[in-house]
Structures are given as C-alpha cells and as structure tokens.
Design a protein around this motif. Structure first.
Motif, PDB file in Angstrom:
ATOM      1  N   ILE A  57       5.621   3.419   1.681  1.00 27.14           N
ATOM      2  CA  ILE A  57       5.134   2.512   0.992  1.00 27.14           C
ATOM      3  C   ILE A  57       4.603   1.170   2.549  1.00 27.14           C
ATOM      4  N   SER A  58       3.938   0.960   2.845  1.00 26.60           N
ATOM      5  CA  SER A  58       3.425  -0.328   3.575  1.00 26.60           C
ATOM      6  C   SER A  58       3.962  -1.482   3.253  1.00 26.60           C
ATOM      7  N   LEU A  82       0.600  -1.407  -0.054  1.00 28.70           N
ATOM      8  CA  LEU A  82      -0.052  -0.304  -0.107  1.00 28.70           C
ATOM      9  C   LEU A  82       0.880   0.971   0.454  1.00 28.70           C
ATOM     10  N   ILE A  83       0.756   1.928  -0.986  1.00 31.22           N
ATOM     11  CA  ILE A  83       0.986   3.094  -1.410  1.00 31.22           C
ATOM     12  C   ILE A  83       0.827   4.435   0.253  1.00 31.22           C
ATOM     13  N   MET A 116      -1.311  -8.075  -3.345  1.00 36.12           N
ATOM     14  CA  MET A 116      -2.509  -6.862  -3.081  1.00 36.12           C
ATOM     15  C   MET A 116      -2.367  -5.963  -2.940  1.00 36.12           C
ATOM     16  N   TYR A 117      -2.661  -5.209  -4.289  1.00 29.35           N
ATOM     17  CA  TYR A 117      -2.267  -3.698  -4.062  1.00 29.35           C
ATOM     18  C   TYR A 117      -3.100  -2.787  -5.035  1.00 29.35           C
ATOM     19  N   THR A 149       7.133  -0.322   6.971  1.00 28.03           N
ATOM     20  CA  THR A 149       6.803   0.432   5.695  1.00 28.03           C
ATOM     21  C   THR A 149       8.185   1.034   5.963  1.00 28.03           C
ATOM     22  N   TRP A 150       9.103   1.274   4.555  1.00 31.84           N
ATOM     23  CA  TRP A 150       9.473   2.204   3.659  1.00 31.84           C
ATOM     24  C   TRP A 150       9.634   3.656   3.791  1.00 31.84           C
TER      25      TRP A 150
END
Length: 315
Positions: free
Chosen positions: A126-127, A73-74, A148-149, A118-119
């Motif tokens: 982004i998680s 996820l962004i 999944m996105y 989380t990056w």
C-alpha cells in the motif's frame, strides 16, 4: 511488421544472463534489439485494481495526522487481512518525522515531490503520499486522514493489465545488454491512454492550495517509478497495440512508451511506431513517420468489401 520495416528477425535466440529465449532478436542496420510479446485480456466486469475495505479506511483514518492528509493506493492485496496495528504504527512513525512547512517550502521553491511511504507486509503493498494541510486546517480532531483513494478500476480509470504484463516479461531474461522492448497486445473493452500512462509512469495527481498555484506530481505506482522496481530499467520501452485483430492490422498504430529510467538502454523507433515519453512529469507524444499499413504490406483500406456479405440464396 518488423520484416516490413526492413529488419532481420531471429526467433528465440538464447540471450540474457538467465539463458532463456526471448521471442525476437531484431537487427536494423547496425543496431540490434530484443522484443518479447505478450497478450492481455480484460473482460467487462473484471475488477483490475485492489479495493480499500471499510476496515482499512477506518484504520487509516484513526492514525493521528494533525498536519497531513493521506493519498492511499493499494498496489497489491494479500490473501489474508493486513495486520492493522502494525500498519497504523508504521504510518504514525513516518508522519511523525515529517514537517508540513518544510514539505510546502520544498514544493514551492524546489518542486520536490510529496513524501511517499510504501507499506508491505503479508502480501500487501500500500502506497501513501502525505499532503500537507493548510495551516488553518491543522489539528482538527474530526478531520479524516485518508482523502484520496480509488474504489475500483471502472471508477478510478486505472488498469493493471499493462503493469502486470510488463512486470512478468521484464524480469524473465535477466541482463540482456541490448535494448529490450516488451510488446503488449492490450485487449480491453475500453482502452485508455491514461490507464497505460498510470501503469508505466505513475498515476497523475494535481494538488491545490488556497492562494497558491496548483502543483502536478505522480504517485510512485508506475512500472518505472515504483520504489521497489527490481531492475525495471532493463525494459527500454513498452510497445502497445490496443485490441489488435486481423481486421485492423492496416490501421492500428503501435505506440512505443519509452522508459524514463536513466539505466535503460535506449531502443530504436521504427517509422510506423508512435512514441510517448515523460519529461518533467509531463507527457510528450510523437506521431509515426509512416502509416501502419506500409509495414504490414497491406493497402490502407484493407480489408475491402462488406463485412458480412449476403449470398443470393439467403445463406
């Protein structure tokens, strides 16, 4: 609404550790709380969630991940392309420290949430959530890593309007030492409670494995659940009215979404407010004690008459 509920309201008092003036200091009996109001607007066609680009998907899929799938996820997009080599290196190190059997055992025995990473770099956030592969599906070279996105808001159902509005107002006044409510006029063509729920409490996901019961969890992407919440517990609740306007004041029920953060000061609830809270990651709803029109001092059927009356002369 506040005055009609028997409250005393003071406008723009100097409150908080930053010396600024929130909209309303409200007194109800022997209790006081603060309300800050904000209006949001979404137009049809607005993309309200960052999109995973093909290069990002390819980079994530190239990360060696024999034991896990990744939910992606962004949270925020940067203005320049993300450094993909460093992203892949960070993911590789994180995944190398995870034991899929231990993750499955923690879920089954202790209901522990799936591991999350989380990056953040160059304006990107982004998680990732690691989903263990079943033992018979591990080590397959052709299996993709990212499974999944979301592609865009109208498909994923996720709206960041509420998240961004509360984040903006929630940090503005510092420590208030009083219950603090952010009131959001949520103007959007297709208001959905699921969008608000995800924005505040995190996106809901359900995981299934052959031969086992499905498990329910939330991604750490909500206002009160993101790991980098920067004091989000200061906000006691978010009061939301979807598409409020002069023609629906008597019928529009505000909903107070209550903070699950143990550091939040509990806010009072007015009789005309519905409430939502999260318990064990499940949503609990409470209807208002009184209809909305009693607080705004209008009749239940206001406004009356035809919306666009025609005059006898045709004007």
């Amino acid at each position: 609404m506040l005055l009609g509920s028997g409250c005393t309201v003071e406008i723009e008092q100097a409150l908080g550790s930053r010396g600024k003036n929130p909209d309303f200091l409200v007194t109800q009996g022997d209790e006081q709380f603060v309300i800050e109001a904000i209006w949001t607007t979404q137009r049809v066609g607005d993309i309200t969630h960052s999109v995973l680009t093909p290069s990002l998907i390819d980079a994530i899929d190239s990360v060696p991940s024999p034991d896990f799938f990744l939910s992606v996820l962004i949270n925020k997009s940067g203005s320049v392309a993300p450094p993909l080599k460093r992203l892949k290196a960070g993911l590789t190190r994180w995944l190398a420290d995870l034991d899929p059997d231990r993750v499955l055992a923690d879920q089954d025995q202790h209901n522990v949430a799936l591991p999350t990473h989380t990056w953040q770099e160059t304006g990107w956030s982004i998680s990732f959530q690691a989903i263990p592969r079943s033992p018979d599906r591990r080590g397959i070279p052709s299996s993709k890593t990212a499974v999944m996105y979301p592609e865009m808001a109208w498909l994923s159902g996720r709206s960041d309007l509420v998240f961004n509005a509360v984040k903006k107002k929630g940090k503005k006044y510092g420590e208030l030492s009083l219950p603090f409510i952010v009131a959001v006029g949520h103007a959007t063509p297709f208001p959905e409670d699921e969008d608000i729920e995800a924005s505040l409490y995190g996106s809901a996901v359900e995981y299934t494995r052959p031969g086992s019961a499905s498990t329910f969890s939330r991604l750490p992407d909500g206002y009160w659940t993101t790991p980098h919440n920067d004091g989000h517990g200061r906000v006691s609740g978010v009061l939301i009215a979807n598409n409020p306007g002069p023609w629906n004041w008597a019928k529009k029920t505000p909903v107070l979404w209550q903070s699950p953060d143990p550091n939040s000061i509990k806010a009072p609830v007015l009789p005309t407010w519905a409430t939502v809270q999260v318990a064990d990651e499940q949503i609990e709803r409470q209807s208002p004690a009184a209809p909305a029109h009693t607080a705004v001092r209008l009749t239940e059927q206001w406004p009356t008459g035809d919306p666009f009356p025609r005059h006898a002369n045709g004007g």
